[in-house]
Write a protein that holds these residues in place. Structure first.
Motif, PDB file in Angstrom:
ATOM      1  N   ASP A  36      -1.776  -8.830  -4.470  1.00 50.17           N
ATOM      2  CA  ASP A  36      -0.986  -8.654  -3.242  1.00 50.17           C
ATOM      3  C   ASP A  36      -1.804  -8.957  -1.997  1.00 50.17           C
ATOM      4  O   ASP A  36      -2.739  -8.215  -1.676  1.00 50.17           O
ATOM      5  CB  ASP A  36      -0.477  -7.213  -3.136  1.00 50.17           C
ATOM      6  CG  ASP A  36       0.530  -6.880  -4.222  1.00 50.17           C
ATOM      7  OD1 ASP A  36       1.323  -7.771  -4.573  1.00 50.17           O
ATOM      8  OD2 ASP A  36       0.518  -5.731  -4.700  1.00 50.17           O
TER       9      ASP A  36
ATOM     10  N   VAL B 243      -2.435  -8.901   1.848  1.00 54.61           N
ATOM     11  CA  VAL B 243      -1.954  -7.980   2.883  1.00 54.61           C
ATOM     12  C   VAL B 243      -2.457  -8.350   4.283  1.00 54.61           C
ATOM     13  O   VAL B 243      -2.046  -7.732   5.260  1.00 54.61           O
ATOM     14  CB  VAL B 243      -2.351  -6.527   2.538  1.00 54.61           C
ATOM     15  CG1 VAL B 243      -1.638  -6.070   1.277  1.00 54.61           C
ATOM     16  CG2 VAL B 243      -3.855  -6.375   2.371  1.00 54.61           C
TER      17      VAL B 243
ATOM     18  N   VAL C 102      -5.204  -6.002  -1.331  1.00 58.26           N
ATOM     19  CA  VAL C 102      -5.421  -4.564  -1.215  1.00 58.26           C
ATOM     20  C   VAL C 102      -6.895  -4.256  -1.478  1.00 58.26           C
ATOM     21  O   VAL C 102      -7.531  -3.501  -0.755  1.00 58.26           O
ATOM     22  CB  VAL C 102      -4.526  -3.787  -2.206  1.00 58.26           C
ATOM     23  CG1 VAL C 102      -4.822  -2.291  -2.126  1.00 58.26           C
ATOM     24  CG2 VAL C 102      -3.054  -4.046  -1.922  1.00 58.26           C
TER      25      VAL C 102
ATOM     26  N   GLU D 185       2.363 -11.891   2.631  1.00 55.11           N
ATOM     27  CA  GLU D 185       2.817 -12.002   1.247  1.00 55.11           C
ATOM     28  C   GLU D 185       3.462 -13.356   0.949  1.00 55.11           C
ATOM     29  O   GLU D 185       3.688 -13.695  -0.211  1.00 55.11           O
ATOM     30  CB  GLU D 185       3.781 -10.861   0.892  1.00 55.11           C
ATOM     31  CG  GLU D 185       5.093 -10.842   1.644  1.00 55.11           C
ATOM     32  CD  GLU D 185       5.016 -10.142   3.014  1.00 55.11           C
ATOM     33  OE1 GLU D 185       3.894  -9.855   3.500  1.00 55.11           O
ATOM     34  OE2 GLU D 185       6.088  -9.920   3.601  1.00 55.11           O
TER      35      GLU D 185
ATOM     36  N   LYS E 223       0.520  -3.070  -4.978  1.00 56.18           N
ATOM     37  CA  LYS E 223       1.486  -2.471  -4.056  1.00 56.18           C
ATOM     38  C   LYS E 223       2.624  -1.782  -4.800  1.00 56.18           C
ATOM     39  O   LYS E 223       2.968  -0.636  -4.488  1.00 56.18           O
ATOM     40  CB  LYS E 223       2.050  -3.533  -3.105  1.00 56.18           C
ATOM     41  CG  LYS E 223       1.130  -3.809  -1.920  1.00 56.18           C
ATOM     42  CD  LYS E 223       1.471  -5.097  -1.228  1.00 56.18           C
ATOM     43  CE  LYS E 223       2.440  -4.945  -0.077  1.00 56.18           C
ATOM     44  NZ  LYS E 223       2.599  -6.245   0.629  1.00 56.18           N
ATOM     45  N   ASP E 224       3.219  -2.446  -5.780  1.00 57.68           N
ATOM     46  CA  ASP E 224       4.362  -1.789  -6.427  1.00 57.68           C
ATOM     47  C   ASP E 224       3.919  -0.699  -7.398  1.00 57.68           C
ATOM     48  O   ASP E 224       4.656   0.263  -7.631  1.00 57.68           O
ATOM     49  CB  ASP E 224       5.373  -2.778  -7.028  1.00 57.68           C
ATOM     50  CG  ASP E 224       4.801  -3.638  -8.110  1.00 57.68           C
ATOM     51  OD1 ASP E 224       3.575  -3.602  -8.283  1.00 57.68           O
ATOM     52  OD2 ASP E 224       5.570  -4.354  -8.776  1.00 57.68           O
TER      53      ASP E 224
ATOM     54  N   THR F 223       1.342   1.319  -6.729  1.00 55.57           N
ATOM     55  CA  THR F 223       1.100   2.455  -5.829  1.00 55.57           C
ATOM     56  C   THR F 223       2.430   3.101  -5.436  1.00 55.57           C
ATOM     57  O   THR F 223       2.571   4.332  -5.460  1.00 55.57           O
ATOM     58  CB  THR F 223       0.347   1.973  -4.568  1.00 55.57           C
ATOM     59  OG1 THR F 223      -0.874   1.362  -4.981  1.00 55.57           O
ATOM     60  CG2 THR F 223       0.027   3.129  -3.639  1.00 55.57           C
TER      61      THR F 223
ATOM     62  N   PRO G  72      -1.446   0.833   0.827  1.00 56.18           N
ATOM     63  CA  PRO G  72      -0.104   0.278   0.611  1.00 56.18           C
ATOM     64  C   PRO G  72       0.999   1.208   1.114  1.00 56.18           C
ATOM     65  O   PRO G  72       2.056   0.757   1.511  1.00 56.18           O
ATOM     66  CB  PRO G  72      -0.017   0.134  -0.923  1.00 56.18           C
ATOM     67  CG  PRO G  72      -1.430   0.116  -1.396  1.00 56.18           C
ATOM     68  CD  PRO G  72      -2.181   0.994  -0.434  1.00 56.18           C
TER      69      PRO G  72
ATOM     70  N   ASN H 130       0.560   1.071   5.141  1.00 51.09           N
ATOM     71  CA  ASN H 130       0.440  -0.260   5.717  1.00 51.09           C
ATOM     72  C   ASN H 130      -0.648  -0.335   6.782  1.00 51.09           C
ATOM     73  O   ASN H 130      -0.493  -1.015   7.798  1.00 51.09           O
ATOM     74  CB  ASN H 130       1.774  -0.690   6.342  1.00 51.09           C
ATOM     75  CG  ASN H 130       2.479  -1.670   5.444  1.00 51.09           C
ATOM     76  OD1 ASN H 130       1.944  -2.747   5.152  1.00 51.09           O
ATOM     77  ND2 ASN H 130       3.635  -1.284   4.970  1.00 51.09           N
TER      78      ASN H 130
END
Lengths: 125, 362
Positions: free
Chosen positions: A38, A40, A63, A89, B34-35, B37, B321, B324
């Motif tokens: 991911d 960011v 991340v 993203e 992210k998903d 978390t 995450p 943000n």
């Protein structure tokens, strides 16, 4: 499985470059975005600077990690794709559409030394 | 060759991205940090943490021995509690941070960081050889005999019970685990091993950690998948623990950073003799929590400044995450005044303002 597009050239540090006349766009490969996970944050604070091949023009962060971005050839950084500021993203969604910087190519002959999709895939995997 | 947990093939089947973590080939992520978390914060997720070490200390006087080698007087604690404590060097530097489980009278488990299991074991052995009642006490490394799955997130109880009960139909699981309060554990003897369930974790959410014989671990993992618990990797685990404001050995704590400096003095009982008591008064630095004001992300090792003076460095930094934002722990000089609300973090070419905040971050 990562995708490798043969309409553009690559460098070992996983950037791609797609030329259009004397300008070019630069991004990171699909393999690189898969490895990063991911994404960011993307930054290119080198706009307006003339950089040599291999110099850092910005960074991309997932991340977990921050990775420097390297110039695939010499050039002047003309523009940062500011859409990525709000939507980093997009690189995960389509690494070949989400260009990061636009550059003015200093020496077109340097393109000949870059990796084509097939050679880059061999190195990446 | 790298070590693998009993669930290695399960991770490959789920197409996890595998990485080397302290010599273990572990899943860093399955679908994305992210998903994963978000699953733990909003629903439930599970982690294979079988690589963590279980060191058993047993025999007459085991409790007193642990009182001597750990930062807390374990033998006096309620045996149902899981206790967080430090294993220290003589000078107060940290060998490891760990959880203590009492399985039976004079029978304890130290649950330790995977990277430190061998070091901890050797450290304990060395102290034991000089210890008076050494003949009564045995120390064994049980890591390979057990699997460990952490189920984390509000609402973890029912799926955990549903997954566990069919594996151990003869045990009174639902009643004992159903009544378990936070930070408590229950152990069930199983022939020569144990099933241990604690209402603990490393995410800041409610949840359970299940220690079970290695051979039963795959069954539990698959049952949890059927309960729609999302597999989560070490990437999400690290993001979750930092968001929760929890320390990680090698970052906030090390042989060079004692628990007092790390701000973890409440897990140290200094009014008695134990290995590491010399940390008392050694507090040149202190740990602070930072949160970004812009989109920047602090990373381990980045330098921290106050009024252009370098005052320390980031010990753990990440993108959060959930928030943000960039969040971090920094170790800074202890004389940084209490009232200060902002510092700067050097990130590549620029310095970015960071607010000093309190933990948990989320």
């Amino acid at each position: 499985m990562a995708e490798y597009r043969d309409d553009r050239y690559y460098v070992e540090s996983h950037e791609w470059i797609l030329t259009d006349g004397d300008t070019a766009t630069v991004g990171i490969s699909d393999f690189a975005q898969e490895e990063l996970g991911d994404i960011v944050y993307v930054e290119a604070d080198s706009v307006g600077e003339s950089l040599e091949k291999g110099e850092i023009f910005g960074s991309v962060e997932s991340v977990k990690v921050a990775s420097d971005l390297f110039m695939p050839i010499d050039g002047e950084v003309l523009e940062f794709n500011e859409v990525l500021e709000e939507e980093p993203e997009l690189i995960n969604e389509d690494a070949y559409a989400a260009w990061i910087i636009k550059i003015k190519v200093s020496d077109p002959s340097q393109i000949d030394d870059l990796l084509d999709a097939e050679k880059y895939q061999e190195i990446a995997e | 060759m790298m070590k693998r947990t009993i669930l290695y093939d399960e991770h490959l089947a789920l197409k996890a991205k595998m990485v080397d973590f302290a010599g273990w080939e572990m899943p860093v992520q399955y679908t994305g940090i992210k998903d994963e978390t978000a699953a733990v914060r909003e629903a439930q997720g599970m982690f294979d943490v079988s690589h963590m070490g279980e060191i058993r200390v047993a025999g007459t006087g085991a409790g007193e021995f642990l009182d001597y080698v750990l930062s807390r007087k374990i033998s006096l604690k309620n045996p149902e509690l899981t206790n967080y404590a430090f294993l220290c060097y003589e000078d107060g530097g940290v060998v490891d941070d760990l959880m203590v489980y009492q399985l039976d009278t004079e029978d304890y488990w130290l649950v330790v960081n995977a990277a430190n299991t061998d070091k901890d074991f050797a450290h304990l052995q060395e102290i034991l050889t000089k210890y008076e009642q050494q003949n009564e006490i045995s120390i064994s490394n049980e890591t390979d005999n057990y699997g460990l799955i952490a189920i984390q997130g509000t609402g973890s109880l029912i799926p955990t019970l549903n997954a566990l009960t069919p594996i151990y139909p003869a045990l009174n699981i639902s009643e004992k685990i159903g009544n378990l309060k936070r930070f408590r554990q229950v152990s069930f003897p199983l022939n020569d091993k144990h099933l241990v369930v604690s209402r603990t974790g490393y995410t800041g959410e409610d949840g359970y950690e299940v220690y079970l014989p290695a051979d039963d671990t795959t069954k539990l993992w698959r049952n949890l998948l059927k309960e729609n618990i999302k597999p989560c990797g070490l990437g999400a685990r690290d993001a979750l623990r930092l968001e929760a404001g929890l320390p990680l050995y090698g970052h906030e704590l090390s042989s060079q950073i004692n628990p007092l400096e790390a701000g973890l003095g409440k897990f140290v009982e200094l009014d008695r003799d134990f290995v590491g008591k010399a940390m008392m008064g050694k507090q040149q630095r202190k740990s602070i929590a930072l949160i970004s004001e812009d989109k920047s992300i602090p990373r381990d090792g980045y330098q921290v400044f106050f009024q252009d003076q370098e005052i320390g460095y980031i010990t753990s930094g990440s993108f959060s995450p959930t928030l943000n934002k960039g969040i971090a722990f920094a170790l800074v000089t202890a004389d940084l005044a209490e009232g200060i609300t902002e510092v700067e973090v050097a990130i590549r070419r620029k310095k970015h303002t960071y607010k000093i905040t309190t933990t948990p971050f989320v």
